[in-house]
Design a protein around this motif. Structure first.
Motif, PDB file in Angstrom:
ATOM      1  N   ASP A 269      -6.360   4.528  13.681  1.00 19.18           N
ATOM      2  CA  ASP A 269      -6.203   4.786  15.111  1.00 19.18           C
ATOM      3  C   ASP A 269      -7.288   4.021  15.871  1.00 19.18           C
ATOM      4  OD1 ASP A 269      -8.512   6.220  14.578  1.00 19.18           O
ATOM      5  OD2 ASP A 269      -7.587   8.182  14.842  1.00 19.18           O
ATOM      6  N   ALA A 270      -7.312   4.168  17.195  1.00 23.52           N
ATOM      7  CA  ALA A 270      -8.243   3.395  18.016  1.00 23.52           C
ATOM      8  C   ALA A 270      -9.703   3.635  17.632  1.00 23.52           C
ATOM      9  CB  ALA A 270      -8.016   3.694  19.499  1.00 23.52           C
ATOM     10  N   PRO A 271     -10.151   4.892  17.499  1.00 15.08           N
ATOM     11  CA  PRO A 271     -11.536   5.100  17.062  1.00 15.08           C
ATOM     12  C   PRO A 271     -11.808   4.517  15.678  1.00 15.08           C
ATOM     13  CG  PRO A 271     -10.641   7.111  18.021  1.00 15.08           C
ATOM     14  CD  PRO A 271      -9.494   6.165  17.851  1.00 15.08           C
ATOM     15  N   GLY A 272     -10.785   4.544  14.813  1.00 12.66           N
ATOM     16  CA  GLY A 272     -10.958   3.999  13.471  1.00 12.66           C
ATOM     17  C   GLY A 272     -11.152   2.497  13.473  1.00 12.66           C
ATOM     18  N   VAL A 273     -10.354   1.782  14.272  1.00 15.66           N
ATOM     19  CA  VAL A 273     -10.517   0.324  14.377  1.00 15.66           C
ATOM     20  C   VAL A 273     -11.885  -0.003  14.953  1.00 15.66           C
ATOM     21  CG1 VAL A 273      -9.654  -1.790  15.445  1.00 15.66           C
ATOM     22  CG2 VAL A 273      -8.039  -0.077  14.593  1.00 15.66           C
ATOM     23  N   ASP A 274     -12.275   0.720  15.990  1.00 16.95           N
ATOM     24  CA  ASP A 274     -13.581   0.472  16.610  1.00 16.95           C
ATOM     25  C   ASP A 274     -14.720   0.740  15.619  1.00 16.95           C
ATOM     26  OD1 ASP A 274     -12.219  -0.131  18.902  1.00 16.95           O
ATOM     27  OD2 ASP A 274     -12.708   1.735  19.944  1.00 16.95           O
ATOM     28  N   ALA A 275     -14.607   1.829  14.858  1.00  9.63           N
ATOM     29  CA  ALA A 275     -15.639   2.147  13.879  1.00  9.63           C
ATOM     30  C   ALA A 275     -15.694   1.094  12.778  1.00  9.63           C
ATOM     31  CB  ALA A 275     -15.391   3.534  13.279  1.00  9.63           C
ATOM     32  N   LEU A 276     -14.530   0.628  12.335  1.00  5.57           N
ATOM     33  CA  LEU A 276     -14.499  -0.423  11.317  1.00  5.57           C
ATOM     34  C   LEU A 276     -15.213  -1.675  11.821  1.00  5.57           C
ATOM     35  CD1 LEU A 276     -11.640  -1.364   8.961  1.00  5.57           C
ATOM     36  CD2 LEU A 276     -12.664  -3.164  10.341  1.00  5.57           C
ATOM     37  N   ALA A 277     -14.936  -2.071  13.066  1.00  2.85           N
ATOM     38  CA  ALA A 277     -15.593  -3.246  13.637  1.00  2.85           C
ATOM     39  C   ALA A 277     -17.098  -3.033  13.740  1.00  2.85           C
ATOM     40  CB  ALA A 277     -15.006  -3.565  15.004  1.00  2.85           C
ATOM     41  N   ASN A 278     -17.510  -1.846  14.153  1.00  6.45           N
ATOM     42  CA  ASN A 278     -18.935  -1.547  14.261  1.00  6.45           C
ATOM     43  C   ASN A 278     -19.624  -1.615  12.897  1.00  6.45           C
ATOM     44  OD1 ASN A 278     -18.666  -1.131  17.012  1.00  6.45           O
ATOM     45  ND2 ASN A 278     -18.486   1.099  16.828  1.00  6.45           N
ATOM     46  N   HIS A 279     -18.970  -1.058  11.876  1.00  2.00           N
ATOM     47  CA  HIS A 279     -19.523  -1.121  10.523  1.00  2.00           C
ATOM     48  C   HIS A 279     -19.626  -2.573  10.051  1.00  2.00           C
ATOM     49  CE1 HIS A 279     -19.795   3.108   9.751  1.00  2.00           C
ATOM     50  NE2 HIS A 279     -18.487   3.321   9.802  1.00  2.00           N
ATOM     51  N   ALA A 280     -18.573  -3.350  10.306  1.00  2.00           N
ATOM     52  CA  ALA A 280     -18.573  -4.748   9.876  1.00  2.00           C
ATOM     53  C   ALA A 280     -19.721  -5.511  10.522  1.00  2.00           C
ATOM     54  CB  ALA A 280     -17.236  -5.401  10.197  1.00  2.00           C
ATOM     55  N   ARG A 281     -19.891  -5.322  11.809  1.00  2.84           N
ATOM     56  CA  ARG A 281     -20.964  -6.017  12.519  1.00  2.84           C
ATOM     57  C   ARG A 281     -22.338  -5.597  11.977  1.00  2.84           C
ATOM     58  NH1 ARG A 281     -21.838  -8.697  17.452  1.00  2.84           N
ATOM     59  NH2 ARG A 281     -23.983  -8.472  18.158  1.00  2.84           N
ATOM     60  N   ALA A 282     -22.519  -4.305  11.760  1.00  7.49           N
ATOM     61  CA  ALA A 282     -23.815  -3.806  11.312  1.00  7.49           C
ATOM     62  C   ALA A 282     -24.159  -4.247   9.895  1.00  7.49           C
ATOM     63  CB  ALA A 282     -23.840  -2.276  11.398  1.00  7.49           C
ATOM     64  N   SER A 283     -23.148  -4.421   9.048  1.00  8.11           N
ATOM     65  CA  SER A 283     -23.412  -4.767   7.646  1.00  8.11           C
ATOM     66  C   SER A 283     -23.329  -6.265   7.372  1.00  8.11           C
ATOM     67  CB  SER A 283     -22.424  -4.035   6.729  1.00  8.11           C
ATOM     68  OG  SER A 283     -21.098  -4.436   6.986  1.00  8.11           O
ATOM     69  N   LEU A 284     -23.022  -7.071   8.392  1.00  6.47           N
ATOM     70  CA  LEU A 284     -22.884  -8.511   8.188  1.00  6.47           C
ATOM     71  C   LEU A 284     -24.256  -9.177   8.201  1.00  6.47           C
ATOM     72  CD1 LEU A 284     -20.446 -10.463   7.828  1.00  6.47           C
ATOM     73  CD2 LEU A 284     -20.788 -11.112  10.216  1.00  6.47           C
ATOM     74  N   ARG A 285     -24.495  -9.988   7.205  1.00  6.19           N
ATOM     75  CA  ARG A 285     -25.749 -10.730   7.132  1.00  6.19           C
ATOM     76  C   ARG A 285     -25.786 -11.810   8.214  1.00  6.19           C
ATOM     77  NH1 ARG A 285     -26.010 -11.496   0.487  1.00  6.19           N
ATOM     78  NH2 ARG A 285     -26.283  -9.265   0.016  1.00  6.19           N
ATOM     79  N   PRO A 286     -26.982 -12.262   8.611  1.00  4.36           N
ATOM     80  CA  PRO A 286     -27.077 -13.315   9.634  1.00  4.36           C
ATOM     81  C   PRO A 286     -26.248 -14.545   9.254  1.00  4.36           C
ATOM     82  CG  PRO A 286     -29.239 -12.365   9.225  1.00  4.36           C
ATOM     83  CD  PRO A 286     -28.321 -11.767   8.194  1.00  4.36           C
ATOM     84  N   GLY A 287     -25.433 -15.003  10.184  1.00  6.59           N
ATOM     85  CA  GLY A 287     -24.584 -16.158   9.926  1.00  6.59           C
ATOM     86  C   GLY A 287     -23.345 -15.867   9.117  1.00  6.59           C
ATOM     87  N   GLY A 288     -23.097 -14.578   8.796  1.00  4.16           N
ATOM     88  CA  GLY A 288     -21.946 -14.219   7.972  1.00  4.16           C
ATOM     89  C   GLY A 288     -20.622 -14.366   8.703  1.00  4.16           C
ATOM     90  N   THR A 289     -19.552 -14.150   7.967  1.00  7.07           N
ATOM     91  CA  THR A 289     -18.189 -14.396   8.444  1.00  7.07           C
ATOM     92  C   THR A 289     -17.353 -13.132   8.337  1.00  7.07           C
ATOM     93  OG1 THR A 289     -18.231 -16.735   7.797  1.00  7.07           O
ATOM     94  CG2 THR A 289     -16.070 -15.698   7.973  1.00  7.07           C
TER      95      THR A 289
END
Length: 204
Positions: free
Chosen positions: A123-143
């Motif tokens: 759902d909408a909160p789930g997509v937003d949370a997934l994006a937030n997790h991805a951003r927070a766990s991505l290393r500098p310069g990651g994809t």
């Protein structure tokens, strides 16, 4: 956005009870071609630590394992996890876990995150949370790469366009690649906005 609520874990358990390949990843040319495009769009030849949530039976995972020094993949269905483990048996650096996203996001950092055909099952909160997790766990310069079906899906809260819109907004990264066909949409985002040629030091 569609009106219906996204399916729960029991939906995927039922799918994999009925078939080891419910979306015909192994047999459809559409899927084989989409995997090839996904791999071709990755801006680096190799990654240190990759993550693929929603791995299903591991067909894309097997390709990603050949591009990553370490790879973590996950799925909400226990049967899918078992199938992915069998598919990835040849790559001991690849690990498969059962996880209900976005709550079970791994406590690791990654330089590659691939979200393929997953977002519209949230759902909408789930997509937003997934994006937030991805951003927070991505290393500098990651994809971050996302690829989703563009047409409406019965029982899903979003279509692919809506998923990518929410991901792009939350990630806030540069778009390195955009592929939009009648059937699917693919984006590659990174905080490092350099092109592939620029990353290799190409002298204009």
């Amino acid at each position: 956005m569609l009106d219906s609520q996204p399916p729960g874990p029991q939906h995927f358990d039922a799918l994999f009870r009925d078939s080891d390949d419910p979306w015909r990843f192994k047999t459809r040319w559409f899927e084989a071609r989409k995997r090839a495009l996904t791999l071709a769009c990755l801006p680096a030849r190799r990654y240190a630590n990759g993550y693929e949530p929603g791995c299903a039976n591991g067909e894309l995972s097997a390709e990603l394992a050949q591009r990553c020094d370490r790879l973590l993949v996950s799925d909400v269905s226990q049967r899918a996890v078992e199938l992915a483990q069998a598919r990835l048996a040849a790559w001991p650096h690849a690990r498969v876990v059962q996880a209900h996203l976005p709550d079970d996001w791994p406590k690791e950092s990654f330089d590659l995150i691939v979200v393929s055909e997953l977002g519209y099952f949230l759902d909408a909160p789930g997509v937003d949370a997934l994006a937030n997790h991805a951003r927070a766990s991505l290393r500098p310069g990651g994809t971050v790469l996302a690829c989703h079906w563009r047409r409406p899906i019965k029982g899903c809260a979003f279509d692919g366009e809506a998923v990518h819109g929410r991901l792009a907004h939350r990630l806030g990264f540069e778009v390195l690649t955009e592929v939009r066909e009648a059937d699917f949409i693919l984006h590659v985002w990174s905080a490092d906005g350099r092109s592939v040629a620029e990353r290799e030091g190409f002298d204009w």
